[in-house]
Scaffold this active site. Structure first.
Site, PDB file in Angstrom:
ATOM      1  N   ARG A   1      34.389  39.088  51.422  1.00  0.00           N
ATOM      2  CA  ARG A   1      34.111  39.365  50.015  1.00  0.00           C
ATOM      3  C   ARG A   1      34.588  38.182  49.179  1.00  0.00           C
ATOM      4  NH1 ARG A   1      38.477  44.271  48.744  1.00  0.00           N
ATOM      5  NH2 ARG A   1      40.357  43.206  49.502  1.00  0.00           N
TER       6      ARG A   1
ATOM      7  N   ASN B   1      35.393  43.265  40.985  1.00  0.00           N
ATOM      8  CA  ASN B   1      36.507  43.906  41.687  1.00  0.00           C
ATOM      9  C   ASN B   1      37.590  42.873  41.976  1.00  0.00           C
ATOM     10  OD1 ASN B   1      37.534  46.337  43.457  1.00  0.00           O
ATOM     11  ND2 ASN B   1      37.707  44.531  44.764  1.00  0.00           N
ATOM     12  N   GLU B   2      38.770  43.080  41.409  1.00  0.00           N
ATOM     13  CA  GLU B   2      39.933  42.227  41.665  1.00  0.00           C
ATOM     14  C   GLU B   2      39.585  40.746  41.494  1.00  0.00           C
ATOM     15  OE1 GLU B   2      42.601  45.014  44.619  1.00  0.00           O
ATOM     16  OE2 GLU B   2      41.182  43.632  45.556  1.00  0.00           O
TER      17      GLU B   2
ATOM     18  N   GLU C   1      43.619  51.662  41.394  1.00  0.00           N
ATOM     19  CA  GLU C   1      43.902  51.928  42.804  1.00  0.00           C
ATOM     20  C   GLU C   1      45.404  52.135  42.957  1.00  0.00           C
ATOM     21  OE1 GLU C   1      42.311  49.021  45.500  1.00  0.00           O
ATOM     22  OE2 GLU C   1      40.341  48.987  44.541  1.00  0.00           O
TER      23      GLU C   1
END
Length: 738
Positions: A139, A177-178, A368
């Site tokens: 990713r 995401n992040e 999260e």
């Protein structure tokens, strides 16, 4: 009357109401849920899963979609929303809200294969991975600076916003995401080089001479004749492999390395803003955020910039990970949470508009929250029974109003097979220890929503400057240096006193105006502030002149904003009533003894030490000196001080309070600074709690939405702990109770 709400056991929480009459708000204002990825399971299980999440677990939201691009656009320009439609429809029919992620953190295979220019490249180094491109199958393989990738990302985000933007059930949109995680903040690709040169032209107004002066390129004959000659900060001679406290290493000019990190910060911010702007343009009904990862002070990113255009900050709270052998000290988790809260800070002024006050109430989100053991290939420490409950309670205590556990059920395939969730691989839904803990946590959160939904009030601020952190990343100066540890060194003594602490950036302080520090805070903490913006130095001097107390760390005011060493003595040292006469780096494993004149502690120093000379002994005295037999800085040597305190009176007509400036010229062990923090709080009249004997007992005073005060105790230890009694400012004593 004092009303204990819960008895305190190991890894548990107790709360005591201090007085008054309660009005309970609507707990539905809080989003409580789980990350759930139905596409990773047989879809025929989805309805039963969602019913269990809603009816038994007590959640009201699921988080989905951030890694679905390959399913949503299986071929270039061909979109398939059937699976996502089913997931959203099922959630709506079950009565669950949705947090929907844009899927740009991982690209489809056709994009990776057809357009190789979108790929990022790792930093060059002598240890291998020489400029390696990120391979498909992981990713964050993309370059934030690739125009091609930005265009494809914009298209898929637009498609999602167009299709789902008006759905009432989608209450939160998550961008990517992040961002910048796992090394993706550093990119040495051709796309990055192209944008880097354009960024430099803009910063230096197309004046290559100004760049040469700013970087000091006359050194080692590194002069540039044109911006087109400038490369990326790759491996050069002399060069070594990165050290354990470095994310990546280059021996280029410190000025170049500082600018490169600024460029990376701006690149990531630009990519996030592009998506936010698209979502806003479609008028999506949900709030907009992104989930920030941990280790933020190790990255070339500034989350104050990322969240500036979003509705609230969100964070992935993983106190332990794959290589963890034990739980961290609770104050380190607290520091991270308080920092995240600061990313979403608005004006604290009572004159703030109604709209600003509404923005404050959006709170912060834990997107999260770890509940089980984690790891990709190595599995780390397993949270003990109720330990995840304690960490989640700490998140609420430090400003979270929305929490989602990661994840609903552990995956049976993929790189996160060993990221355990509320359910393990074979655990039946609505059963198991962690299900029970998550269920109890949600019930607890709703029961005390009147506290969590109230703004946090603090009279203590720890202030950092992101560009100063970037300078430390490039030149740690000690193999033991870590900015997060230095922030913790100042944070911990006040955390032990049970006070609320705001952690905010110098940039945000300056944006709020010259009166902000004095108006809002009594105590300001400045760890390792090597770069001090001119306007911020003026604000600090004014803060002390008006009666505030200041803590100043070592190496303060060493460099200018180009990363060059200042030729004048430290202004912050002078404000502290001292001058820095000698320095020494204490590398990993090195410590030196300090002398406490009171004999109440056994202080020592690591990381760094300075020998400071007191200018006026009538106003300034030593708190810690070096050991008498220290042949360098002790009485047997130069006889200089390590930690000092200057006391004074406010010099304005509007204030008659006392000011103080503490100079911490060495990496003093945190516990030895606790009593000094207590004295600083008492001098400023800031309410605090007595310091508990057990350092794993976290305590805070919180006000609820009606101004009613509570003491919240969280025991992070594996053994029961007695609560402390209240210190100065609040007359009633608190005891642990049945």
């Amino acid at each position: 009357p004092m009303v204990p709400l819960l008895r305190q056991y190991a890894f548990m929480l107790a709360m005591v109401v201090m007085a008054g009459h309660r009005i309970w708000p609507v707990a539905g204002a809080m989003h409580l849920g789980v990350a759930y990825y139905p596409e990773q399971w047989p879809l025929e299980e989805m309805e039963s899963d969602m019913l269990a999440i809603k009816k038994d677990l007590g959640a009201n939201i699921i988080r989905i979609g951030e890694f679905m691009w390959g399913m949503l656009e299986p071929k270039e320009g061909v979109f398939d929303f059937k699976t996502l439609d089913k997931i959203i429809d099922c959630a709506e029919n079950t009565g669950l809200n949705i947090m929907l992620g844009t899927p740009t953190a991982t690209m489809p295979s056709w994009l990776y294969t057809t357009y190789p220019e979108v790929r990022s490249r790792g930093p060059d180094s002598p240890e291998g991975y020489r400029g390696a491109p990120a391979s498909f199958g992981g990713r964050r393989q993309y370059s934030f600076n690739s125009e091609v990738y930005r265009n494809f990302s914009a298209r898929v985000v637009s498609k999602l916003a167009e299709r789902y933007g008006k759905r009432e059930s989608i209450v939160v949109w998550q961008v990517d995401n992040e961002l910048g995680h796992e090394g993706s903040d550093v990119d040495m690709s051709a796309a990055s080089l192209k944008e880097w040169r354009l960024w430099l032209r803009n910063r230096y107004d197309n004046d290559i001479g100004e760049l040469n002066r700013g970087w000091g390129t006359v050194f080692w004959s590194a002069l540039y004749g044109d911006f087109s000659e400038i490369g990326l900060p790759l491996y050069t001679v002399p060069g070594t492999a990165k050290r354990p406290n470095e994310g990546w290493r280059s021996n280029m000019s410190p000025g170049m390395l500082l600018d490169f990190r600024r460029f990376r910060r701006d690149s990531i911010t630009k990519f996030a803003k592009m998506q936010v702007d698209i979502l806003r343009s479609y008028g999506v009904k949900g709030k907009v955020t992104t989930n920030a990862p941990g280790g933020f002070w190790d990255k070339a990113i500034d989350h104050n910039h990322i969240f500036a255009g979003m509705d609230f900050p969100a964070y992935d709270n993983y106190p332990v990970w794959g290589d963890s052998t034990a739980a961290p000290f609770p104050s380190t988790v607290a520091l991270s949470l308080d920092t995240v809260r600061g990313w979403g800070s608005r004006s604290k002024s009572t004159s703030a508009s109604t709209e600003q006050q509404k923005q404050q109430l959006h709170g912060m989100m834990i997107a999260e929250q770890l509940i089980g053991a984690q790891g990709h290939d190595i599995i780390g420490y397993t949270p003990r029974p109720n330990q995840a409950k304690a960490w989640t309670a700490a998140a609420f205590l430090h400003g979270a109003v929305h929490v989602l556990f990661f994840r609903y059920r552990a995956a049976v395939f993929g790189q996160e097979q060993f990221c355990f969730g509320v359910l393990d691989h074979s655990t039946e839904r609505a059963t198991g220890r962690k299900w029970k803990e998550a269920k109890e946590t949600f019930a607890f959160a709703r029961a005390h929503a009147n506290i969590w939904l109230a703004p946090i009030k603090s009279k203590v601020a720890l202030i950092y400057h992101t560009e100063n952190v970037f300078a430390w990343q490039a030149q740690p100066q000690s193999t033991a240096f870590d900015f997060a540890n230095e922030a913790h060194r100042f944070y911990y003594p006040f955390w032990r006193n049970g006070v609320q602490i705001d952690v905010i950036s110098a940039e945000s302080v300056l944006q709020q105006g010259g009166e902000f520090l004095h108006r809002e805070y009594a105590i300001v903490l400045l760890p390792a502030l090597m770069i001090v913006p001119e306007a911020f130095d003026t604000a600090l001097e004014d803060f002390v002149r008006r009666g505030g107390s200041l803590w100043v760390g070592f190496r303060s005011d060493l460099k200018d904003e180009n990363g060059q060493i200042r030729r004048q003595p430290s202004r912050l040292a002078a404000l502290s009533g001292v001058s820095v006469e000698e320095i020494e780096s204490l590398n990993a494993g090195q410590t030196v003894k300090l002398l406490d004149p009171k004999g109440s502690t056994s202080p020592f120093a690591s990381v760094w030490r300075e020998g400071v000379k007191i200018a006026d002994k009538a106003t300034t005295h030593a708190i810690f000196s070096y050991a008498e037999d220290d042949l360098f800085l002790g009485k047997a040597g130069l006889n200089l001080s390590a930690v000092t305190r200057k006391r004074g009176k406010a010099t304005t007509m509007a204030s008659s309070s006392s000011s103080s400036v503490v100079y911490v010229g060495a990496g003093v062990n945190e516990e030895s600074l606790v009593s000094l923090a207590s004295e600083t709080l008492d001098e400023q009249g800031v309410d605090r709690l007595d310091v508990p004997k057990n350092p794993f007992l976290e305590q805070r005073i919180r006000e609820d939405i009606n101004g009613e005060q509570y003491v919240v105790d969280i025991n992070h230890d594996s053994e029961p702990a007695a609560t402390s009694r209240l210190g100065n400012g609040i007359r009633t004593n608190i005891q642990g109770g049945e």
